[in-house]
Enzyme design. Structure first.
Site, PDB file in Angstrom:
ATOM      1  N   TYR A   1      30.825 -31.595  -4.450  1.00 32.01           N
ATOM      2  CA  TYR A   1      29.940 -32.676  -4.050  1.00 32.01           C
ATOM      3  C   TYR A   1      28.803 -32.141  -3.178  1.00 32.01           C
ATOM      4  CZ  TYR A   1      34.405 -34.896  -5.215  1.00 32.01           C
ATOM      5  OH  TYR A   1      35.572 -35.256  -5.845  1.00 32.01           O
TER       6      TYR A   1
ATOM      7  N   GLU B   1      23.529 -24.273 -15.229  1.00 34.18           N
ATOM      8  CA  GLU B   1      23.996 -22.945 -14.816  1.00 34.18           C
ATOM      9  C   GLU B   1      23.644 -21.942 -15.912  1.00 34.18           C
ATOM     10  OE1 GLU B   1      25.197 -22.247 -11.935  1.00 34.18           O
ATOM     11  OE2 GLU B   1      26.003 -24.115 -11.088  1.00 34.18           O
TER      12      GLU B   1
END
Length: 398
Positions: free
Chosen positions: A349, A368
């Protein structure tokens, strides 16, 4: 390239003369009233720069124009006092040079100085590209936002939140350069006509969120105090900063956002003091870099946000079931064009993407790039560039 307007000239005429889209010329000259163009007024022509030509025996303007594949009138524009009937051997005249290759060379060590130099060149050649500072890093480096386009759909991209993921910056810059080339030369990218995107999309890019951290990896220890002593202390006196992820104060900038920030600290084994990686800071939004990104996002009303990171060849696209249904449609296309795996939820988070989804219920993505161990080797650049280029294009047409 700058020219001076003559009697009877117009932006429409320049568009035809230089074969440049009219909207790009208009947006390159925001302070010029095209309807009241004044004789002698400076007009910027995007996609060109001025070169020089030395008169050879037997030359004429007609011969030079054919040899260089430019209109004779462009030679008159760039040489207003030139007498075409009295050319002298050895005389130097100005000639327009159309830019047809990228300026940005991304496949290299790419620190803040490289970024600033490339931005300077790009905004000179493509003045419809806007550059502005959205704030400053801890060490006072300007955090630069680049923006392009007229559209109602606002797309934001950023790179180098993490220092050892600095390769995301040259990837974004080289991709932007390719887009600028395609727009000015009216050429497709991967067979796709990108000209309509200029009218339909407003693109915002912050290519280097963490310039101090990136320079620590690229350039080594800073000379300035107290930063030099502080980073040595944080790094246990080691001068090997290859694993450095944080900003110069040892705070992870992508763990700084008020999106279950407290829960992130509880479930994760995070450092409780400044560290090379993963320290979230004493509270959300304590660092100037993360604050600048939050304020930019608050003020801009982006419809979607793409945060580029490395590594894993995955795309995270959900947060607490707050993402809108269109996010799945978009990420499915991102996956198709890149080969990356879409992952909706992960037990992590307080990231920029999490906060963006939470606050605006709009599509946000953490991409990514590449595979391996950060920092990824520059030898992967070309492969990652091709993968990320598809995502860039899809973000505009989806």
């Amino acid at each position: 390239m700058n020219i001076r307007a003559r009697q009877g000239d117009s932006f429409w005429y320049y568009s035809r003369l230089f074969n440049i889209p009219l909207n790009l010329i208009t947006d390159s000259n925001p302070t010029v009233d095209a309807a009241l163009l004044q004789i002698g007024q400076i007009v910027k022509i995007p996609g060109y720069f001025v070169n020089f030509y030395t008169i050879q025996p037997g030359d004429s303007l007609w011969r030079i124009s054919n040899q260089l594949e430019v209109s004779v009138d462009t030679l008159y524009l760039l040489n207003p006092t030139l007498n075409p009937y009295a050319l002298q051997i050895g005389q130097t005249i100005n000639v327009p040079f159309r830019v047809q290759r990228p300026i940005v060379e991304g496949r290299r060590a790419y620190g803040y100085t490289s970024l600033v130099n490339d931005i300077s060149q790009l905004t000179e050649i493509y003045p419809f590209l806007t550059s502005r500072s959205i704030g400053n890093s801890v060490m006072g480096k300007s955090l630069i936002e680049l923006s392009i386009g007229r559209g109602a759909k606002k797309v934001h991209m950023n790179g180098s939140f993490h220092a050892h993921e600095w390769i995301t910056t040259p990837l974004l810059m080289q991709t932007l350069n390719q887009y600028l080339l395609a727009l000015t030369n009216m050429q497709p990218i991967r067979g796709l006509d990108v000209s309509p995107f200029y009218e339909s999309v407003f693109l915002s890019i912050v290519p280097m969120v963490n310039p101090d951290g990136v320079d620590l990896l690229i350039e080594g220890l800073p000379d300035e105090e107290p930063y030099r002593s502080q980073v040595l202390e944080i790094n246990n006196q080691s001068t090997d900063f290859s694993g450095w992820k944080a900003n110069i104060r040892g705070v992870d900038l992508n763990n700084q956002y008020p999106a279950l920030w407290e829960e992130e600290q509880e479930i994760s084994d995070k450092p409780d003091q400044p560290a090379p990686r993963d320290y979230p800071g004493p509270a959300p939004l304590t660092e100037p870099e993360s604050i600048a990104m939050a304020e930019l996002t608050d003020d801009s009303g982006f419809h979607r946000a793409l945060a580029f990171h490395t590594q894993g060849r995955v795309i995270y696209w959900g947060f607490q079931d707050l993402e809108p249904p269109e996010a799945e449609t978009i990420v499915t296309e991102f996956a198709r064009v890149s080969g990356y795996e879409p992952i909706q939820y992960v037990e992590s988070y307080a990231g920029y993407k999490d906060w963006f989804i939470q606050e605006w219920r709009r599509p946000g993505f953490t991409i990514e790039l590449g595979e391996g161990e950060n920092p990824l080797p520059i030898g992967q650049f070309d492969e990652i560039y091709e993968e990320s280029l598809g995502i860039f294009l899809a973000s505009l047409y989806m």
